[in-house]
Design a protein around this motif. Structure first.
Motif: not given
Length: 143
Positions: A132-136, A30-34, A123-125, A50-51
């Motif tokens: 779940w936040l995008l870290l890298a 869901e975070a990837v879709d967001f 992607l690293v969350f 999200i970041a």
């Protein structure tokens, strides 16, 4: 009778395998879709949401961006995704870290120049305060 029993066992195992996605894996998907929607829309507040504060965003060209640089590039239209199609996605959870891999195919309009992107993406969350936040992120060009 034996072949029917074998079929039923294989069928049940295949259903179990398909449904084996964990709750965290679903949340990461869901975070990837967001993220995908926020990038297509160029929505600054969604991108900021999200970041992760310590985001390290790597492009296939070797350019690296911080959270502020990433959000500005997308929300200003400098980096403009018109469409994004993700395929062959895998998600692996390790505690509060999720590793996502997929292929990205996109139509772009970066700084007013139409183009396409065909990338492999890692992607690293990180799970932070339940989100779940995008870290890298690191992308590489596909042949």
């Amino acid at each position: 009778m034996k072949s029917i029993l074998q079929f039923l066992i294989i069928f049940c195992l295949s259903i179990t395998f398909v449904q084996a996605q964990t709750a965290d894996e679903k949340k990461v998907a869901e975070a990837v879709d967001f993220l995908k929607k926020a990038m297509i829309d160029g929505d600054k507040s969604s991108l900021e949401k999200i970041a992760h504060e310590d985001l390290s965003y790597g492009h296939s060209s070797g350019t690296m961006e911080t959270k502020a640089m990433f959000v500005e590039a997308i929300s200003s239209g400098k980096s403009d995704f018109k469409t994004i199609d993700l395929t062959e996605q895998t998600i692996k959870i390790h505690g509060k870290t999720a590793i996502v891999r997929h292929k990205l195919f996109a139509e772009t309009n970066n700084s007013g120049v139409a183009g396409t992107a065909k990338l492999g993406v890692l992607l690293v969350f990180q799970k932070t305060k339940g989100q779940w936040l995008l870290l890298a992120r690191q992308a590489f060009k596909l042949p």
